[in-house]
Structure formats: C-alpha cells, structure tokens
Design a protein around this motif. Structure first.
Motif, PDB file in Angstrom:
ATOM      1  N   PHE A 109     -17.376  17.801 -54.558  1.00 23.96           N
ATOM      2  CA  PHE A 109     -17.905  16.537 -54.055  1.00 23.96           C
ATOM      3  C   PHE A 109     -19.177  16.724 -53.236  1.00 23.96           C
ATOM      4  CE2 PHE A 109     -18.062  13.076 -50.887  1.00 23.96           C
ATOM      5  CZ  PHE A 109     -18.096  11.986 -51.754  1.00 23.96           C
ATOM      6  N   GLY A 110     -19.388  17.918 -52.716  1.00 20.37           N
ATOM      7  CA  GLY A 110     -20.582  18.152 -51.919  1.00 20.37           C
ATOM      8  C   GLY A 110     -21.878  18.054 -52.709  1.00 20.37           C
ATOM      9  N   TRP A 111     -21.809  18.204 -54.023  1.00 24.94           N
ATOM     10  CA  TRP A 111     -23.044  18.245 -54.808  1.00 24.94           C
ATOM     11  C   TRP A 111     -23.742  16.906 -54.947  1.00 24.94           C
ATOM     12  CZ3 TRP A 111     -25.737  22.335 -55.235  1.00 24.94           C
ATOM     13  CH2 TRP A 111     -25.105  23.566 -55.081  1.00 24.94           C
ATOM     14  N   PRO A 112     -23.035  15.786 -55.145  1.00 25.89           N
ATOM     15  CA  PRO A 112     -23.759  14.506 -55.108  1.00 25.89           C
ATOM     16  C   PRO A 112     -24.482  14.269 -53.787  1.00 25.89           C
ATOM     17  CG  PRO A 112     -21.589  14.203 -56.069  1.00 25.89           C
ATOM     18  CD  PRO A 112     -21.629  15.598 -55.536  1.00 25.89           C
ATOM     19  N   VAL A 113     -23.886  14.736 -52.685  1.00 27.88           N
ATOM     20  CA  VAL A 113     -24.541  14.611 -51.381  1.00 27.88           C
ATOM     21  C   VAL A 113     -25.862  15.379 -51.380  1.00 27.88           C
ATOM     22  CG1 VAL A 113     -24.332  15.111 -48.914  1.00 27.88           C
ATOM     23  CG2 VAL A 113     -22.331  14.322 -50.200  1.00 27.88           C
ATOM     24  N   VAL A 114     -25.800  16.602 -51.910  1.00 26.61           N
ATOM     25  CA  VAL A 114     -27.018  17.412 -51.988  1.00 26.61           C
ATOM     26  C   VAL A 114     -28.057  16.737 -52.876  1.00 26.61           C
ATOM     27  CG1 VAL A 114     -27.962  19.621 -52.761  1.00 26.61           C
ATOM     28  CG2 VAL A 114     -25.773  19.562 -51.572  1.00 26.61           C
ATOM     29  N   MET A 115     -27.609  16.231 -54.025  1.00 26.56           N
ATOM     30  CA  MET A 115     -28.545  15.679 -55.007  1.00 26.56           C
ATOM     31  C   MET A 115     -29.260  14.434 -54.486  1.00 26.56           C
ATOM     32  SD  MET A 115     -27.928  14.786 -59.017  1.00 26.56           S
ATOM     33  CE  MET A 115     -26.547  13.659 -58.751  1.00 26.56           C
ATOM     34  N   PHE A 116     -28.511  13.519 -53.883  1.00 26.06           N
ATOM     35  CA  PHE A 116     -29.096  12.236 -53.501  1.00 26.06           C
ATOM     36  C   PHE A 116     -29.750  12.243 -52.120  1.00 26.06           C
ATOM     37  CE2 PHE A 116     -25.878  10.844 -56.666  1.00 26.06           C
ATOM     38  CZ  PHE A 116     -26.755  10.284 -57.578  1.00 26.06           C
ATOM     39  N   LEU A 117     -29.340  13.170 -51.250  1.00 22.94           N
ATOM     40  CA  LEU A 117     -29.853  13.132 -49.885  1.00 22.94           C
ATOM     41  C   LEU A 117     -30.935  14.165 -49.591  1.00 22.94           C
ATOM     42  CD1 LEU A 117     -26.699  12.443 -47.654  1.00 22.94           C
ATOM     43  CD2 LEU A 117     -28.454  10.840 -48.412  1.00 22.94           C
ATOM     44  N   VAL A 118     -30.809  15.364 -50.167  1.00 21.43           N
ATOM     45  CA  VAL A 118     -31.703  16.419 -49.677  1.00 21.43           C
ATOM     46  C   VAL A 118     -32.477  17.192 -50.732  1.00 21.43           C
ATOM     47  CG1 VAL A 118     -30.301  16.773 -47.608  1.00 21.43           C
ATOM     48  CG2 VAL A 118     -29.878  18.190 -49.604  1.00 21.43           C
ATOM     49  N   ALA A 119     -32.004  17.290 -51.975  1.00 20.98           N
ATOM     50  CA  ALA A 119     -32.584  18.251 -52.922  1.00 20.98           C
ATOM     51  C   ALA A 119     -34.081  18.062 -53.137  1.00 20.98           C
ATOM     52  CB  ALA A 119     -31.844  18.176 -54.259  1.00 20.98           C
ATOM     53  N   GLU A 120     -34.490  16.867 -53.561  1.00 17.03           N
ATOM     54  CA  GLU A 120     -35.907  16.639 -53.872  1.00 17.03           C
ATOM     55  C   GLU A 120     -36.776  16.698 -52.616  1.00 17.03           C
ATOM     56  OE1 GLU A 120     -36.552  13.196 -56.225  1.00 17.03           O
ATOM     57  OE2 GLU A 120     -34.977  13.676 -57.661  1.00 17.03           O
ATOM     58  N   ARG A 121     -36.301  16.090 -51.532  1.00 16.79           N
ATOM     59  CA  ARG A 121     -37.082  16.112 -50.283  1.00 16.79           C
ATOM     60  C   ARG A 121     -37.221  17.538 -49.755  1.00 16.79           C
ATOM     61  NH1 ARG A 121     -35.874  10.965 -46.401  1.00 16.79           N
ATOM     62  NH2 ARG A 121     -36.530   9.344 -47.864  1.00 16.79           N
ATOM     63  N   LEU A 122     -36.178  18.310 -49.930  1.00 17.77           N
ATOM     64  CA  LEU A 122     -36.203  19.695 -49.471  1.00 17.77           C
ATOM     65  C   LEU A 122     -37.338  20.452 -50.157  1.00 17.77           C
ATOM     66  CD1 LEU A 122     -34.086  20.952 -47.483  1.00 17.77           C
ATOM     67  CD2 LEU A 122     -33.101  22.109 -49.451  1.00 17.77           C
TER      68      LEU A 122
END
Length: 556
Positions: A109-122
């Motif tokens: 479940f942690g991966w949708p959090v990564v995808m929508f909140l931080v991945a691209e901005r990171l």
C-alpha cells in the motif's frame, strides 16, 4: 540421444530428492554454492564494467541519471523484495495465515503514496537524495542534519536485520559458520559499492529481481501443481493440518485483540515506504519525472505480483511441509510441532518448501538468489548511508558547499568501508537477538521523521526550517523511545517483566505528532528567514511541477 538420457538420469534424482541441511556449519548444499559462485562471478563482471563508467559524484550516487523507468522499476523491486519480504512474509503466512497476507498488503500500500505524493516532485527537485528536496527552500545545515540522522538510524536498523538474516540463512544452506557468512556479505557489499557505485548496485538489483521473480514463480507453480492447480484444495489442506484450523483464514489475535496496534502498524507500513532513504534515492537515477513515474508503476506491479506469490508459498508450506518430517526437529517418537520445530525457524518455510517440491536444484537456485537478495539490499543501504555522510554532512554541513567532487568521492568511499565494517560487527553482535522489531522501527522512523518533513516541505507554503527540524526530530525521538519502552524491546530484549508502552507500533502516535509539531512550530515562526522560505514556495512549486532547472542525465 543416449547422452541426453544420461543427463536426465543424473538430474532427476536432484530434482526429486530433498537436500540435507547444515545447522551448525557442517556440510553444504553443492548446487547452492555453484549457483552462488556463478552469481558472484557475473556481478563482479558488472562491477568492473560499472567502475569504468563511474567517474563523478553523479555517476556514483545516481548512475548519472541514465537508468530507464523500466530498469529502475525492476531495481526498486529488487531493493524492496528483500530477504525479509521473501522469507519473512512467507514465514508469517506459514505461522499466522491470513494475518501474514494483511502484512504484505500493508507493504504494498505504500507505493500509491510514493507515486502520487513524492515520486515526480522528488526527481524534479533533487539531485542525489531526498535531503536535497527538503533543503530546496529551507536552511541547509539543520535540515540536512535531521535527514542524515534519521537516514543513518534507519539504514543501521535495516543493515542489522539483513546481516543477521543472511548469516542464519547461510548457516542453514551453505554450511558456512555464521561469522564467516556475515564477513562475506559485508565484503561483497563493499566491493560492489566502492568500485561500481549506483550503476553496479542498480544492475545487481535488476538481475536479482529477475531471478527472485523467476524463482518465486517456479516455486508457486510447483506448489499449485501438487494440488492440480486448485488454490481451494491447497487452502483446504492447509486449514486441515494447521494447529489454528479455521482461524488460519481470519485476521487473528494480532488484529482483533489490539486494533490500535494493527492500525498503527498499517499507518507505518503505508507511509514508511515514502520515507525510506534507499528507496527514495532510486528516483534520482532516472532522467525525468516521467521516468520516475514509470519506475513506481513498474515497481508496484512487480512487487504486487511477488506478494501474490508469497501468499501461495506460505499456504503451500503449511499444506506440504508436514509431509516431510525430515525438515523438523523430531521427538523420540517421531512427533513434531510444525510451528516450533521447523529446522532454522519458521522464516525458513519457503526454503524448505523449495526443497520439498523441487529438490536440490530448486533449493540451490533459491538459496543463491536469496543470498543475492541480501547482498543487493545491503549494497543499496550502504550507498544511501554514504550519500548521507558525504553529501549531506560533509559537503553541505562541514564544507558549506565548497567540497570538490574528488573530496566527496573520497569521503563516500571511506564511508562505504566504515559502514561495511560496522555492518559486519553489528551482524555478529546481534546474532542471537530478535531483529524483527528493527525492521518495524525502521518503517516507523521513516514514516515519523522523513515522510512528514518531505511531504510538507514540498506541498505546504507555511512549512519553515524551524517547524521541519523540530517536528522531524520529535517524530524521530518519539518513534524510537516508544519502541524501546514497548514489549518488543523492554520485555523481549531487555528482560523486564512488563512493558511501559501498551503496544509496540508507534506510528499512530508519532506520525500525527510529527505533522502537528511541524505545523505548530512553522505557523508560530515569525522570523525574516521564515518569510523568505514561504516566499520561495512558488519557485519550488514551478520546479516540482514542470522540472524546469532540474539536473538531467549525464551522457556516458
């Protein structure tokens, strides 16, 4: 044709006959050693190739930003599918049934959090690690000290868990003494990272992910074949032979007896992924935010598929291992308890299962792959630790941005050697300790310290240095102290009679507390510096959404 028949005659006994295990360093699995040596030879060749391409700090930390989204997705899956994921979750399903499946879902479940909140901005905001992102508009020194403190603690806990798990596995499968196994893992990790940097680490993780997915698929297929490809038949047999019977298919006491603890664990698993330094660091190896987004989609797909396999492997182990008394410590009358008498402990359920359904060849293959898993994960952890020490502490805090690339590389490589020796020593020291709490604590710290600071610094204009640093350190300290005072450490490790804290997972307290502290100490910050940081939010937003001004891939 006669030669083919001779080969088949020689191979069939290996496939059919379970191999013997070495519990105290006596004996070895020949197939496992051969496959392990082949893997080492291949990865050493990759390291030699990578060393020729690793010339700058960008090459060393991020492979020059030249990894594709698909490749990075596989590498992330290789980083995330650790020995704890494979052996630990399969073992948890073997012991607790459905509860182990819930645990796997929490990790996923942690991966949708990564995808929508931080991945691209990171990817758009950072250069080498996530501390670059939090320091984009906040003051460098205190923010990087916070990021380095939390990251090094998380990395240390993960290193201990991986090293101890590796040592126990190799004692069981390879017949090598525990201390010798830990030294081998530490030495290989240092070689991969010291000479090949992120390029070598990435390709080792990609190869390991492919092998792990292949081995898991083969093992699951053989398990289902034993039940005529009927999951219903497998589950019915598991319920019949397991001591928990029908309760095997319910959430279990871990959820029903303490809903707060279960909720707290779920929160930590969901948000901890977005704060793990060695996972976040992987998003800087791609060329753009679009490729970072692809990375998460591919990683989520591979990881989700693998967790489906652990479900089959765990329940298959319940149904099939009881047919093999030789895998258990038996009483004088030949009796055994399937939960307490499994040789090597319940974390070895998947390994024994491979032996039962595939014989020596499959056992040797999975043994080598699992060993590769540990080495790859440890290499990724060490690289993230080196980045924290060299890039955050030395270059940004001590040298105040005046360090040359040559100096940073030298500090990085010294850090790799120090972390390697430290991981070996900690692995030996903690040989007999229960290390399960270390992984849980690592996720809790990542969710309590790194995640709130990262998210609020890039999404809330009002976040200031004072709020981020105080809130981050509060989350870090509360999560650490909470676990120490809980049953996991206070009773099980330190030997006290009663825990001070009612349940072991701190996330439900430490994560909201960190967010509240960041909010409160930010809104009450009326300094001129705080005003400049709020005004800089517009530039951060443009950069994070568009990628204008981001660092690009380095041509090789």
């Amino acid at each position: 044709m006669n030669k083919i028949n001779k080969w088949l005659t020689a191979l069939l006994p290996l496939l059919a006959a379970p191999a013997a295990f070495a519990e105290t360093g006596e004996g070895a699995n020949t197939e496992a050693i051969i496959m392990f040596l082949l893997f080492i030879a291949g990865t050493m060749a990759i390291t030699w190739w990578a060393a020729r391409k690793t010339q700058t700090t960008s090459d060393f930390y991020t492979a020059g930003g030249g990894i594709t989204g698909f490749q990075n997705g596989l590498a992330i899956a290789g980083d995330y599918i650790s020995a704890a994921s494979f052996l630990g979750i399969a073992g948890m399903v073997y012991v607790s049934g459905y509860y182990g499946v819930i645990y796997a879902i929490g990790f996923l479940f942690g991966w949708p959090v990564v995808m929508f909140l931080v991945a691209e901005r990171l990817r758009n905001l950072g250069r080498y690690n996530f501390a670059d992102v939090t320091a984009f508009r906040l003051e460098q020194t205190p923010v990087r000290i916070l990021a380095a403190s939390a990251s090094l603690l998380i990395i240390a806990l993960y290193l201990i868990a991986q090293m101890v798990g590796a040592g126990k596995l190799i004692v069981l499968l390879f017949g090598i003494e525990y201390k010798f196994a830990v030294v081998i893992i530490g030495a290989l990790m240092m070689i991969y990272v010291f000479f090949g940097g992120m390029t070598a680490t990435t390709w080792v993780q990609i190869i390991k992910a492919v092998l792990m997915l292949t081995g898991g698929t083969l093992l699951s297929g053989l398990v289902l074949y034993a039940f005529n490809f009927s999951p219903d038949a497998m589950l019915a047999e598991a319920v019949t032979v397991h001591p928990y019977a029908e309760e095997l298919m319910s959430p279990g006491d871990a959820v029903t007896s303490s809903p707060l603890n279960a909720l707290s664990l779920g929160i930590a698993l969901a948000f901890g992924t977005a704060g793990l330094p060695h996972i976040l660091m992987r998003f800087f190896t791609v060329s753009s935010a679009k490729e970072a987004h692809k990375s998460v989609i591919w990683a989520s797909s591979f990881i989700g598929y693998f967790y489906v396999l652990t479900f089959i492997i765990g329940f298959g182990a319940i149904a099939l291992l009881v047919r093999h008394p030789e895998f258990f410590h038996q009483g004088i009358d030949g009796s055994f308890n399937m939960l307490t008498d499994l040789i090597g402990g319940t974390n070895m359920a998947a390994v024994h299962l491979s032996n039962a359904v595939g014989g020596s060849l499959l056992l040797g293959f999975l043994a080598a792959v699992t060993f590769a898993t540990i080495v790859a994960v440890v290499a990724g952890l060490a690289l993230a630790g080196a980045a924290s020490i060299s890039h955050d502490l030395y270059a940004s805090v001590i040298a105040k941005g005046r360090a040359t690339e040559k100096q940073q590389m030298r500090i990085s490589k010294i850090s790799i050697l120090v972390l390697g020796v430290l991981s070996i020593l900690l692995g030996i020291i903690f040989e007999h300790q229960n290390v399960a709490f270390m992984v849980g604590l690592a996720f809790a710290i990542a969710a309590s310290a790194n995640f709130p600071v990262l998210v609020l610094s890039i999404s809330w204009r009002g976040c200031t240095t004072r709020g981020a640093v105080i809130g981050g350190f509060i989350g870090l300290l509360v999560a650490t102290v909470w676990v120490v005072l809980s049953k996991t450490v206070w009773v099980d490790v330190l030997g006290n009679a009663e825990p001070i804290i009612p349940f072991p997972n701190p996330g439900i307290v430490s994560i909201p507390l960190a967010f509240i502290a960041i909010w409160f100490f930010s809104i009450t910050d009326k300094t001129a510096r705080a005003e400049r940081e709020r005004n800089a939010f517009d530039a951060l937003t443009v950069r994070s959404q568009t990628g204008i001004g981001r660092t690009g891939a380095v041509a090789h």
